[in-house]
Design a protein around this motif. Structure first.
Motif, PDB file in Angstrom:
ATOM      1  N   SER A  73      -9.141  -1.731  41.286  1.00  0.00           N
ATOM      2  CA  SER A  73      -9.059  -0.964  40.040  1.00  0.00           C
ATOM      3  C   SER A  73      -7.643  -0.444  39.812  1.00  0.00           C
ATOM      4  CB  SER A  73     -10.065   0.194  40.059  1.00  0.00           C
ATOM      5  OG  SER A  73      -9.796   1.084  41.119  1.00  0.00           O
TER       6      SER A  73
ATOM      7  N   VAL B  63      -4.759  -1.884  40.853  1.00  0.00           N
ATOM      8  CA  VAL B  63      -3.935  -3.022  40.429  1.00  0.00           C
ATOM      9  C   VAL B  63      -4.251  -3.400  38.986  1.00  0.00           C
ATOM     10  CG1 VAL B  63      -3.463  -5.472  40.819  1.00  0.00           C
ATOM     11  CG2 VAL B  63      -3.625  -3.911  42.759  1.00  0.00           C
ATOM     12  N   ALA B  64      -5.539  -3.370  38.627  1.00  0.00           N
ATOM     13  CA  ALA B  64      -5.919  -3.679  37.247  1.00  0.00           C
ATOM     14  C   ALA B  64      -5.319  -2.659  36.278  1.00  0.00           C
ATOM     15  CB  ALA B  64      -7.443  -3.696  37.115  1.00  0.00           C
TER      16      ALA B  64
ATOM     17  N   LEU C  42      -2.532  -0.796  36.736  1.00  0.00           N
ATOM     18  CA  LEU C  42      -1.089  -1.013  36.639  1.00  0.00           C
ATOM     19  C   LEU C  42      -0.776  -2.251  35.803  1.00  0.00           C
ATOM     20  CD1 LEU C  42       0.277  -0.185  40.214  1.00  0.00           C
ATOM     21  CD2 LEU C  42       0.114   1.295  38.204  1.00  0.00           C
ATOM     22  N   THR C  43      -1.573  -3.292  35.966  1.00  0.00           N
ATOM     23  CA  THR C  43      -1.374  -4.500  35.164  1.00  0.00           C
ATOM     24  C   THR C  43      -1.509  -4.180  33.680  1.00  0.00           C
ATOM     25  OG1 THR C  43      -2.229  -5.895  36.942  1.00  0.00           O
ATOM     26  CG2 THR C  43      -2.193  -6.848  34.731  1.00  0.00           C
ATOM     27  N   TYR C  44      -2.513  -3.382  33.357  1.00  0.00           N
ATOM     28  CA  TYR C  44      -2.697  -2.984  31.956  1.00  0.00           C
ATOM     29  C   TYR C  44      -1.510  -2.157  31.460  1.00  0.00           C
ATOM     30  CZ  TYR C  44      -4.198  -0.237  27.963  1.00  0.00           C
ATOM     31  OH  TYR C  44      -4.244   0.363  26.743  1.00  0.00           O
TER      32      TYR C  44
ATOM     33  N   PHE D  79       1.599  -1.956  32.449  1.00  0.00           N
ATOM     34  CA  PHE D  79       2.899  -2.614  32.381  1.00  0.00           C
ATOM     35  C   PHE D  79       2.899  -3.883  31.540  1.00  0.00           C
ATOM     36  CE2 PHE D  79       3.408  -0.247  36.492  1.00  0.00           C
ATOM     37  CZ  PHE D  79       4.354   0.636  36.007  1.00  0.00           C
ATOM     38  N   THR D  80       1.740  -4.308  31.064  1.00  0.00           N
ATOM     39  CA  THR D  80       1.689  -5.517  30.233  1.00  0.00           C
ATOM     40  C   THR D  80       1.033  -5.220  28.887  1.00  0.00           C
ATOM     41  OG1 THR D  80      -0.389  -6.245  31.274  1.00  0.00           O
ATOM     42  CG2 THR D  80       1.674  -7.073  32.209  1.00  0.00           C
ATOM     43  N   LEU D  81      -0.268  -5.129  28.856  1.00  0.00           N
ATOM     44  CA  LEU D  81      -0.989  -4.973  27.593  1.00  0.00           C
ATOM     45  C   LEU D  81      -0.587  -3.704  26.848  1.00  0.00           C
ATOM     46  CD1 LEU D  81      -4.560  -6.124  28.707  1.00  0.00           C
ATOM     47  CD2 LEU D  81      -2.798  -7.451  27.515  1.00  0.00           C
ATOM     48  N   ASP D  82      -0.533  -2.587  27.571  1.00  0.00           N
ATOM     49  CA  ASP D  82      -0.190  -1.329  26.918  1.00  0.00           C
ATOM     50  C   ASP D  82       1.259  -1.338  26.442  1.00  0.00           C
ATOM     51  OD1 ASP D  82      -0.879   1.351  26.083  1.00  0.00           O
ATOM     52  OD2 ASP D  82       0.364   2.083  27.731  1.00  0.00           O
TER      53      ASP D  82
ATOM     54  N   CYS E 187      -8.382   6.060  41.273  1.00  0.00           N
ATOM     55  CA  CYS E 187      -8.956   4.721  41.438  1.00  0.00           C
ATOM     56  C   CYS E 187      -9.749   4.623  42.734  1.00  0.00           C
ATOM     57  CB  CYS E 187      -7.857   3.661  41.398  1.00  0.00           C
ATOM     58  SG  CYS E 187      -7.128   3.437  39.760  1.00  0.00           S
TER      59      CYS E 187
END
Length: 246
Positions: free
Chosen positions: A116, A118-119, A121-123, A125-128, A161
């Protein structure tokens, strides 16, 4: 009390503390010379993190981040208390060894927490960052976030998380326990297990306090609300089955 090789052993023995404990409990219990009651430990955790949030807000003029930070630290502190309460409650019961080992000794809650985190942080630094809105981290920490504030933010997010991962695992193993062993418990034990399921649901519901701070970011809102609904359904199913076995 807990049981080892089918026999009960006191809950303060090394086997109970480090063989059938959450990773969080093992870490805290392994600190030399530290012996705190549960309420005191949780209060110290909250005070330490909240103190750092206020200190960084004063040093770096990040007062706008204080409400979100305080809410996150409060939810994490509630999570710590619930984890300690659940652990003590379960170890006091005569529950099947396989259930306790699956719940505590597998450390699956850490794996779920890492996934959760990693998911998240991925959100972030990318999608957001590409959404066209002001990124959440920028909104909280500014265009040039100071390193200490970023460190604290990531630490608090990991704490959240990890607690969420623990909630998932407690909920799932609770349902498996009820389905596989529910008819082996007497009425008093089923009432205790029902309290455990309700406590698991209660902690999930507390996490809704985070929703106002991510409002407008649909994926995060759906993730938080979806987590709460999922835990409520799974632990609620366990509670209903326990009621039927009375």
């Amino acid at each position: 009390m807990s049981r080892e090789n089918g026999e009960q052993v006191p809950s303060d023995t090394p086997a109970a503390r480090y063989g059938e404990t959450w990773v969080y409990e093992s870490i805290v219990g392994a600190i030399p010379g530290l012996s705190l009651s549960q309420p005191v430990a949780v209060v110290i955790q909250f005070a330490l993190f909240e103190g750092l949030i206020l200190a960084f807000a004063a040093v770096y003029d990040l007062w706008s981040a204080v409400p979100a930070g305080t809410a996150a630290v409060a939810v994490a502190a509630v999570g710590s208390y619930v984890m300690l309460a659940l652990g003590d409650e379960i170890r006091r019961m005569k529950t099947p060894t396989a259930y306790r080992q699956l719940l505590f000794s597998s450390s699956i809650e850490v794996v779920l927490g890492v996934m959760s985190f990693v998911a998240l942080l991925t959100y972030l630094f990318t999608l957001d960052a590409r959404s066209g809105q002001v990124p959440l981290l920028t909104l909280l920490l500014g265009e040039s976030p100071p390193a200490p504030a970023v460190f604290l933010t990531l630490l608090v997010l990991w704490d959240l998380c990890y607690r969420i991962g623990t909630g998932w695992w407690a909920s799932l193993t609770g349902l498996v326990r009820t389905v596989q062993y529910g008819d082996q418990f007497d009425a008093a034990a089923r009432r205790q297990l029902l309290r455990i399921d309700l406590l698991t649901i209660g902690f999930a519901v507390v996490q809704l306090l985070l929703v106002p701070f991510v409002w407008g970011r649909s994926l995060l809102v759906v993730a938080i609300v979806g987590h709460v609904v999922a835990v409520t359904l799974v632990s609620g199913t366990s509670a209903v089955l326990l009621g039927r076995n009375r």
